[in-house]
Design a protein around this motif. Structure first.
Motif, PDB file in Angstrom:
ATOM      1  N   UNK A 130       0.873  -1.276   0.067  1.00 18.54           N
ATOM      2  CA  UNK A 130       0.026  -0.089   0.063  1.00 18.54           C
ATOM      3  C   UNK A 130       0.633   1.245   0.084  1.00 18.54           C
ATOM      4  N   UNK A 131       2.001   1.249   0.071  1.00 23.63           N
ATOM      5  CA  UNK A 131       3.128   2.349   0.141  1.00 23.63           C
ATOM      6  C   UNK A 131       2.798   3.240  -0.925  1.00 23.63           C
ATOM      7  N   UNK A 132       2.683   4.497  -0.753  1.00 24.54           N
ATOM      8  CA  UNK A 132       2.208   5.290  -1.813  1.00 24.54           C
ATOM      9  C   UNK A 132       0.943   5.584  -2.473  1.00 24.54           C
ATOM     10  N   UNK A 133      -0.118   4.695  -1.667  1.00 26.61           N
ATOM     11  CA  UNK A 133      -1.408   4.918  -2.288  1.00 26.61           C
ATOM     12  C   UNK A 133      -2.270   5.736  -1.389  1.00 26.61           C
ATOM     13  N   UNK A 134      -3.115   6.332  -1.866  1.00 24.56           N
ATOM     14  CA  UNK A 134      -4.151   7.187  -1.152  1.00 24.56           C
ATOM     15  C   UNK A 134      -5.454   7.013  -1.332  1.00 24.56           C
ATOM     16  N   UNK A 135      -6.305   7.165  -0.079  1.00 26.69           N
ATOM     17  CA  UNK A 135      -7.596   7.036  -0.188  1.00 26.69           C
ATOM     18  C   UNK A 135      -8.220   8.432   0.113  1.00 26.69           C
ATOM     19  N   UNK A 136      -9.174   8.727  -0.437  1.00 27.80           N
ATOM     20  CA  UNK A 136     -10.185   9.938   0.084  1.00 27.80           C
ATOM     21  C   UNK A 136     -11.509   9.209   0.755  1.00 27.80           C
ATOM     22  N   UNK A 137     -11.557   9.694   1.909  1.00 26.50           N
ATOM     23  CA  UNK A 137     -12.762   9.117   2.706  1.00 26.50           C
ATOM     24  C   UNK A 137     -13.832  10.570   2.981  1.00 26.50           C
ATOM     25  N   UNK A 138     -15.029  10.370   2.278  1.00 29.20           N
ATOM     26  CA  UNK A 138     -15.922  11.639   2.291  1.00 29.20           C
ATOM     27  C   UNK A 138     -16.885  11.423   3.509  1.00 29.20           C
ATOM     28  N   UNK A 139     -16.638  12.443   4.529  1.00 27.59           N
ATOM     29  CA  UNK A 139     -17.388  12.149   5.744  1.00 27.59           C
ATOM     30  C   UNK A 139     -16.606  11.596   6.560  1.00 27.59           C
ATOM     31  N   UNK A 140     -15.541  11.823   7.227  1.00 31.03           N
ATOM     32  CA  UNK A 140     -14.464  11.245   8.017  1.00 31.03           C
ATOM     33  C   UNK A 140     -14.862  11.478   9.566  1.00 31.03           C
ATOM     34  N   UNK A 141     -15.778  12.243   9.792  1.00 30.32           N
ATOM     35  CA  UNK A 141     -15.998  12.503  11.166  1.00 30.32           C
ATOM     36  C   UNK A 141     -17.244  11.662  11.943  1.00 30.32           C
ATOM     37  N   UNK A 195     -11.553   5.622  -3.284  1.00 28.09           N
ATOM     38  CA  UNK A 195     -12.530   6.426  -2.558  1.00 28.09           C
ATOM     39  C   UNK A 195     -13.566   5.667  -1.727  1.00 28.09           C
ATOM     40  N   UNK A 196     -13.943   6.191  -0.466  1.00 34.78           N
ATOM     41  CA  UNK A 196     -14.881   5.666   0.269  1.00 34.78           C
ATOM     42  C   UNK A 196     -15.915   6.915   0.439  1.00 34.78           C
ATOM     43  N   UNK A 197     -17.269   6.720  -0.093  1.00 35.99           N
ATOM     44  CA  UNK A 197     -17.988   7.792  -0.105  1.00 35.99           C
ATOM     45  C   UNK A 197     -19.061   7.383   1.231  1.00 35.99           C
ATOM     46  N   UNK A 198     -19.248   8.304   2.213  1.00 31.27           N
ATOM     47  CA  UNK A 198     -20.007   8.261   3.211  1.00 31.27           C
ATOM     48  C   UNK A 198     -21.106   9.233   3.150  1.00 31.27           C
ATOM     49  N   UNK A 199     -21.196  10.040   2.361  1.00 22.83           N
ATOM     50  CA  UNK A 199     -21.905  11.275   2.498  1.00 22.83           C
ATOM     51  C   UNK A 199     -22.666  11.732   1.266  1.00 22.83           C
ATOM     52  N   UNK A 200     -23.861  11.698   0.796  1.00 25.27           N
ATOM     53  CA  UNK A 200     -24.456  12.430  -0.334  1.00 25.27           C
ATOM     54  C   UNK A 200     -23.980  11.885  -1.501  1.00 25.27           C
ATOM     55  N   UNK A 201     -24.171  10.869  -2.017  1.00 25.99           N
ATOM     56  CA  UNK A 201     -23.483  10.279  -3.242  1.00 25.99           C
ATOM     57  C   UNK A 201     -23.612  11.293  -4.576  1.00 25.99           C
ATOM     58  N   UNK A 202     -25.193  11.567  -4.473  1.00 26.36           N
ATOM     59  CA  UNK A 202     -25.628  12.722  -5.579  1.00 26.36           C
ATOM     60  C   UNK A 202     -24.844  13.964  -5.739  1.00 26.36           C
ATOM     61  N   UNK A 203     -24.382  14.399  -4.482  1.00 28.55           N
ATOM     62  CA  UNK A 203     -23.607  15.727  -4.526  1.00 28.55           C
ATOM     63  C   UNK A 203     -22.247  15.541  -5.261  1.00 28.55           C
ATOM     64  N   UNK A 204     -21.752  14.320  -4.673  1.00 30.22           N
ATOM     65  CA  UNK A 204     -20.227  14.210  -4.954  1.00 30.22           C
ATOM     66  C   UNK A 204     -19.997  13.240  -6.233  1.00 30.22           C
ATOM     67  N   UNK A 205     -21.061  12.667  -6.776  1.00 23.30           N
ATOM     68  CA  UNK A 205     -20.762  11.789  -7.977  1.00 23.30           C
ATOM     69  C   UNK A 205     -19.538  12.343  -8.807  1.00 23.30           C
ATOM     70  N   UNK A 206     -19.851  13.612  -9.464  1.00 24.32           N
ATOM     71  CA  UNK A 206     -19.097  14.098 -10.697  1.00 24.32           C
ATOM     72  C   UNK A 206     -17.482  14.244 -10.109  1.00 24.32           C
ATOM     73  N   UNK A 207     -17.482  14.688  -8.721  1.00 26.22           N
ATOM     74  CA  UNK A 207     -16.269  15.063  -8.376  1.00 26.22           C
ATOM     75  C   UNK A 207     -15.460  13.818  -8.002  1.00 26.22           C
ATOM     76  N   UNK A 208     -15.987  12.424  -7.655  1.00 27.15           N
ATOM     77  CA  UNK A 208     -15.581  11.296  -7.302  1.00 27.15           C
ATOM     78  C   UNK A 208     -14.979  10.958  -8.945  1.00 27.15           C
ATOM     79  N   UNK A 209     -15.967  10.991  -9.812  1.00 26.10           N
ATOM     80  CA  UNK A 209     -15.438  10.442 -11.134  1.00 26.10           C
ATOM     81  C   UNK A 209     -14.393  11.168 -11.607  1.00 26.10           C
ATOM     82  N   UNK A 210     -13.958  12.393 -11.100  1.00 23.63           N
ATOM     83  CA  UNK A 210     -12.909  13.203 -11.519  1.00 23.63           C
ATOM     84  C   UNK A 210     -11.728  12.887 -10.833  1.00 23.63           C
ATOM     85  N   UNK A 211     -11.857  12.687  -9.700  1.00 21.48           N
ATOM     86  CA  UNK A 211     -10.659  12.412  -8.587  1.00 21.48           C
ATOM     87  C   UNK A 211      -9.988  10.941  -8.792  1.00 21.48           C
ATOM     88  N   UNK A 212     -10.966  10.024  -8.976  1.00 18.23           N
ATOM     89  CA  UNK A 212     -10.477   8.640  -8.895  1.00 18.23           C
ATOM     90  C   UNK A 212      -9.427   8.474  -9.921  1.00 18.23           C
TER      91      UNK A 212
END
Length: 342
Positions: A153-164, A225-242
């Motif tokens: 996993x060295x060098x790999x990154x995950x985005x967790x949407x709604x980390x709190x 990317x692990x999405x835990x918050x409002x998939x509709x709002x973040x879908x386009x961003x997810x598609x661009x960031x992954x």
């Protein structure tokens, strides 16, 4: 001992309604061959609890409905086919979507989705973990197919949407243990402080443009990317960031159509995570939840994971369950809220 204290409701009502929860008495549950009868000593409230309480017919039901999907307690009795636990064992679990819930002094539960409770956690701390722990673990290591091999996993990154939130709080810690760089989102000063306490490598705001914020961090794309918050709002961003050949998992349902073709050229794998699937469909791998909860127990006992309980009410009753549901419905909950004792 034939009667059982519980908190339930006869109508699906908003939490502001005085009848949204009632203290009730019901029959002691029976157990099947693979079941444990557990004396419940602690529970927690998750978004699924508030969703189920509000969703359903408005007419009065003939029998009260008892919900709740987190529990810590003591085994009282075991079914004839049980091999994993015995009476007096301390256990934790997230339950079964098709069965009566944990807001009850005694509950029956299939031992294959139950694990041993960490000896170093209080009831308040342990009650917060099962549902979010299972969801985070299955999301990361089953759906996103992460490895525990830190070198891999060295060098790999995950985005967790709604980390709190509860799942995010566990996912950050587990992803860090696996050796990933973790970018988590949080949207207010308390949530940001909490995510930093969990040792996220960077924090961005999911109410602002995620792509711009990632570019500000000099990150063009991420492996997971692990999405835990409002998939509709973040879908386009997810598609661009992954990244190409990356993986995306979501636990929150979409309310609009999502365009999977946005992932086509990148060959991205998209999946859903629903923690109840294994017990709901009685899948062949259902007992993996026992294994995951056992592994989480060991990680807590080795102090590799920190508790995520931030609020507790005692005892478990209708008044306190209403308060806990209001906390979760506020949308500002950090970590988890638990209830203990009868």
């Amino acid at each position: 001992m034939n009667m059982n204290k519980a908190v339930g409701f006869y109508k699906h009502l908003p939490i502001s309604n005085p009848d949204s929860f009632e203290d009730i008495m019901c029959q002691l549950p029976t157990i099947g061959d693979h079941d444990l009868l557990v004396k419940v000593e602690g529970v927690s409230v998750n978004p699924v609890d508030t969703f189920v309480r509000c969703s359903g017919r408005s007419t009065k039901m003939a029998h009260p409905k008892v919900i709740g999907w987190d529990a810590v307690g003591t085994v009282v009795k075991v079914g004839s086919e049980c091999t994993l636990f015995k009476p007096n064992d301390q256990v934790w679990y997230a339950g079964d979507f098709k069965r009566s819930g944990s807001d009850s002094q005694y509950q029956s539960v299939d031992e294959r989705i139950v694990g041993p409770t960490p000896q170093n956690l209080s009831l308040q701390e342990a009650a917060a973990i099962p549902l979010v722990g299972l969801t985070a673990y299955e999301s990361l290591f089953e759906k996103l197919a992460l490895s525990w091999d830190i070198l891999k996993n060295k060098g790999k990154t995950i985005l967790i949407i709604n980390g709190a939130g509860g799942v995010g709080s566990m996912a950050i810690q587990l992803a860090k243990l696996a050796g990933l760089r973790v970018i988590a989102t949080a949207s207010n000063p308390d949530a940001i402080a909490w995510v930093n306490q969990l040792k996220a490598d960077a924090v961005i705001d999911h109410h602002q443009d995620l792509v711009k914020q990632m570019h500000h961090l000099k990150i063009r794309d991420v492996d997971y990317i692990l999405n835990l918050n409002n998939l509709d709002a973040h879908w386009n961003e997810i598609a661009e960031i992954i990244k190409p050949d990356g993986r995306v998992t979501a636990t929150t349902e979409n309310h609009k159509l999502i365009d999977l073709q946005k992932l086509t050229k990148k060959r991205v794998t998209f999946s859903w995570e629903w923690m109840y699937s294994k017990s709901y469909y009685q899948t062949a791998d259902m007992a993996t939840q026992n294994q995951i909860l056992t592994e989480l127990c060991q990680l807590f006992e080795m102090e590799k994971l920190m508790p995520i309980t931030t609020k507790t009410y005692t005892p478990i009753n209708a008044e306190h369950l209403k308060r806990a549901h209001r906390d979760v419905e506020s949308g500002h909950m950090i970590g988890k809220v638990t209830l203990t004792g009868w």
